[in-house]
Write a protein that holds these residues in place. Structure first.
Motif, PDB file in Angstrom:
ATOM      1  N   LYS A  11      57.058  28.782  36.895  1.00 16.68           N
ATOM      2  CA  LYS A  11      56.957  28.214  38.253  1.00 16.68           C
ATOM      3  C   LYS A  11      57.472  26.777  38.297  1.00 16.68           C
ATOM      4  CE  LYS A  11      54.950  28.498  42.431  1.00 16.68           C
ATOM      5  NZ  LYS A  11      55.847  28.970  43.439  1.00 16.68           N
ATOM      6  N   THR A  12      58.206  26.467  39.378  1.00 18.50           N
ATOM      7  CA  THR A  12      58.853  25.161  39.477  1.00 18.50           C
ATOM      8  C   THR A  12      58.440  24.379  40.709  1.00 18.50           C
ATOM      9  OG1 THR A  12      60.715  25.984  40.762  1.00 18.50           O
ATOM     10  CG2 THR A  12      60.926  26.055  38.369  1.00 18.50           C
ATOM     11  N   GLU A  13      58.818  23.109  40.676  1.00 16.12           N
ATOM     12  CA  GLU A  13      58.701  22.272  41.860  1.00 16.12           C
ATOM     13  C   GLU A  13      59.669  22.814  42.912  1.00 16.12           C
ATOM     14  OE1 GLU A  13      59.800  18.366  40.492  1.00 16.12           O
ATOM     15  OE2 GLU A  13      61.826  18.976  39.966  1.00 16.12           O
ATOM     16  N   THR A  14      59.387  22.512  44.182  1.00 21.08           N
ATOM     17  CA  THR A  14      60.215  23.019  45.273  1.00 21.08           C
ATOM     18  C   THR A  14      61.604  22.400  45.261  1.00 21.08           C
ATOM     19  OG1 THR A  14      58.221  23.310  46.581  1.00 21.08           O
ATOM     20  CG2 THR A  14      60.291  23.392  47.765  1.00 21.08           C
ATOM     21  N   ASP A  15      61.659  21.089  45.062  1.00 23.34           N
ATOM     22  CA  ASP A  15      62.939  20.384  45.056  1.00 23.34           C
ATOM     23  C   ASP A  15      62.976  19.419  43.885  1.00 23.34           C
ATOM     24  OD1 ASP A  15      64.119  21.326  47.587  1.00 23.34           O
ATOM     25  OD2 ASP A  15      62.418  20.283  48.499  1.00 23.34           O
ATOM     26  N   ALA A  16      64.156  19.245  43.330  1.00 17.74           N
ATOM     27  CA  ALA A  16      64.341  18.254  42.262  1.00 17.74           C
ATOM     28  C   ALA A  16      64.615  16.899  42.902  1.00 17.74           C
ATOM     29  CB  ALA A  16      65.514  18.650  41.379  1.00 17.74           C
ATOM     30  N   ARG A  24      65.638  21.341  38.989  1.00 18.65           N
ATOM     31  CA  ARG A  24      64.219  21.568  39.296  1.00 18.65           C
ATOM     32  C   ARG A  24      63.424  21.736  38.008  1.00 18.65           C
ATOM     33  NH1 ARG A  24      64.634  26.535  42.744  1.00 18.65           N
ATOM     34  NH2 ARG A  24      62.417  26.677  42.327  1.00 18.65           N
ATOM     35  N   ARG A  25      62.248  21.116  37.974  1.00 15.55           N
ATOM     36  CA  ARG A  25      61.382  21.132  36.783  1.00 15.55           C
ATOM     37  C   ARG A  25      60.177  22.039  37.018  1.00 15.55           C
ATOM     38  NH1 ARG A  25      61.186  14.813  37.513  1.00 15.55           N
ATOM     39  NH2 ARG A  25      60.238  15.740  39.326  1.00 15.55           N
ATOM     40  N   ASP A  27      56.366  23.010  37.480  1.00 18.87           N
ATOM     41  CA  ASP A  27      55.187  22.347  38.023  1.00 18.87           C
ATOM     42  C   ASP A  27      54.016  22.580  37.056  1.00 18.87           C
ATOM     43  OD1 ASP A  27      54.235  24.952  38.524  1.00 18.87           O
ATOM     44  OD2 ASP A  27      54.487  24.810  40.699  1.00 18.87           O
ATOM     45  N   ASP A  28      52.820  22.142  37.424  1.00 18.21           N
ATOM     46  CA  ASP A  28      51.667  22.263  36.517  1.00 18.21           C
ATOM     47  C   ASP A  28      51.392  23.718  36.133  1.00 18.21           C
ATOM     48  OD1 ASP A  28      51.307  19.533  36.495  1.00 18.21           O
ATOM     49  OD2 ASP A  28      49.710  19.544  38.005  1.00 18.21           O
ATOM     50  N   ARG A  58      64.545  24.058  34.374  1.00 14.66           N
ATOM     51  CA  ARG A  58      63.337  24.889  34.368  1.00 14.66           C
ATOM     52  C   ARG A  58      63.379  25.967  33.288  1.00 14.66           C
ATOM     53  NH1 ARG A  58      66.277  25.645  39.020  1.00 14.66           N
ATOM     54  NH2 ARG A  58      66.935  27.739  39.595  1.00 14.66           N
TER      55      ARG A  58
END
Length: 178
Positions: A11-16, A24-25, A27-28, A58
């Motif tokens: 699972k990733t952040e919505t926007d880089a 994009r990285r 998320d927790d 990601r």
């Protein structure tokens, strides 16, 4: 016999911050899920000899975190970052699988990539195996979802659509509920 493991990035952040999709990285939740999947892989041999990873941040983070969770229990695989896995369609993914022979000819291959291509190629490879896993996989290859296939072939070049035996489909959500 060849074993193929298809792992979608976590699972990733919505926007880089850069605005570029490939930056994009995780998320927790993505960090936790990547570690959970690495731990699961380490507890369920056989392990991959070679890992092919998309160059997207990601995907590389998913591998790095999964590897950290398994490295004390698993022999280090050869890892190759393949830019062509980013945004790859099923034919491009199949080509990456079929050419996974250098320098060593791996018997067990792990690919870390992206939907929709990873989900589509997973569905296209199913020729038998676990019916419950196939039904679950039919709905989606979720983030950090892992589809494991065995192919009764001598070379990766012989891997083809509808020839794979789906051994197992597992995801962080299934691990939490199971």
């Amino acid at each position: 016999m060849r074993r193929l493991m298809l792992l979608r990035h976590a699972k990733t952040e919505t926007d880089a911050p850069s605005g570029r999709d490939q930056d994009r990285r995780l998320d927790d939740r993505g960090h936790k899920d990547a570690a959970r999947m690495g731990d699961w892989i380490a507890a369920h041999p056989p392990f991959p000899d070679t890992v092919l990873v998309s160059h997207a941040v990601r995907a590389r983070q998913t591998w790095d975190i999964a590897w950290k969770a398994m490295k004390d229990r698993v022999a280090a695989p050869q890892v190759e970052v393949l830019p062509e896995l980013y945004g790859a369609d099923p034919a491009q993914i199949l080509e990456a699988i079929r050419t996974a022979t250098a320098p060593a000819d791996p018997k067990r291959l792990l690919l870390i990539g992206h939907n929709p291509g990873m989900h589509e190629v997973a569905l296209m490879l199913i020729g038998g195996g676990d019916p419950a896993g196939a039904r679950a996989l039919g709905h989606n290859l979720p983030t950090a979802g892992l589809a494991i296939f065995d192919f009764d072939v001598k070379d990766w070049d012989d891997v083809a659509y509808r020839r794979g035996k789906l051994v197992l489909f597992v995801s962080p959500k299934l691990l939490r509920s199971g």
